[in-house]
Enzyme design. Sequence first.
Site: not given
Ligand code: COA
Length: 390
Positions: A79, A111, A233
């Site tokens: 992609e 993907c 994945h």
């Molecule tokens: N210690 C441990 N864990 C922590 C933490 C700390 N100090 N602070 C936050 N976390 C955890 C949160 O609880 C959360 O866990 P959970 O998902 O099990 O609830 C995780 O870290 C991520 O935190 P969050 O606040 O949800 O992060 P974010 O809003 O910045 O977004 C993603 C995280 C992954 C959604 C973002 O990086 C993203 O959109 N990535 C792309 C997603 C992707 O690839 N999609 C395609 C799928 S095929």
Amino acid sequence: MKVGIDRIGFYTSKWYVDMAKLAKARNEEPGKYLIGIGQSKQSVIPNSQDAVTMAANAADQIIDDRNRDQIDLVLFGTESGVDNSKSAAIYLQHLLQLRSNIQSVELKQACYAMTAGIQLAKDHVLAHPESKVLVIGSDIARYGLHSAGEPTQGGGAMAMIISANPKILTIEEPSAHYTADIMDFWRPLYATQAVVDGKYSSQEYIDFFDRTLTEYQAKTQTKLSDLQAIVFHLPYTKMGLKALKSVLSKTDDRHATQLLREFEYSRIFSREVGNLYTGSLYLSLLSLLVNSENLKSGQKIGLFSYGSGAEGEFYVTTLQPGFETAIGGDKVKHLLEDREELSITEYEAMFNSQMPLSADDFTTHTQIDSAKFYLAGQKDQQRQYQRRKV
Ligand code: COA
């Protein structure tokens, strides 16, 4: 006839950024990236590497004078395409000096495309048992500096030879599929970085896993306990863990512990590299094969493939006698160990140095990149691919 994965090659850039340091630079707790997202390092791709050169560097490890002339089909999943018309597979066919009387095409479905390539390759080999098919998954995962997706970037390529009587894994029939038109992640034609609704895509991923696993079990009467491991994945490694945990209540405690243990082996490499998009599932598979001490021939491994937009597939493979010697684990470990760390400033500069989408001539930073295949730049609107003499 048994058909499956005969050889596996992997390539990623020699540079990475440390996720604890990236978290600090973004005013986040390191635990969020290291545990919450599940990433320790992230590959940073220089402007002298793209989907084509990374694929060539991965495929070069599994193509030699014994199998080169048997390859009659190249299926290139990506992609991160480098042209709206010409297939990345044509550039690859030329760089690898494959025969000219073969078919070479590019496949796209986020993907999922490498899985599509593997299944099409399997059917091709069933129809033409002497054939060997080169299947590629090669991508650069880019969400943007300071974006929510930044800790889930990465890049690299997986290459496979699919053949009859494979040395590593046979691919079992049937598969289970689920496809639905959803907007969880996409990249409009004008954009170099993906648009993603991260939380929604995570929910859909688990839903697609549940649907395809359930359908697979209904079709085949397979019990979860028939599987030694399930590989996923991994857009970020916590994603696979969440999906696995969602089905553990369907098996007994001993087997649930086993699946969790094998999952830890399967995420070691992705934790160090980040998201490969098309190749990500197969980096998890390679990580399991290289790192797990519990695998034996005859055992079954389930694979869950997900491509946003979205398409999911669950299928099963069986380990072949002698698979350990066919996977070349030491090479992968050395590739990852020999990388160089970038400071956050250096990472940002490399991230921002990608070849612009314009008609202008451009020269990449080839002098710092020692990979065998590289992109020297653009001249007269043509990409300049090079093969280093080694
Ligand atoms: N210690 C441990 N864990 C922590 C933490 C700390 N100090 N602070 C936050 N976390 C955890 C949160 O609880 C959360 O866990 P959970 O998902 O099990 O609830 C995780 O870290 C991520 O935190 P969050 O606040 O949800 O992060 P974010 O809003 O910045 O977004 C993603 C995280 C992954 C959604 C973002 O990086 C993203 O959109 N990535 C792309 C997603 C992707 O690839 N999609 C395609 C799928 S095929």
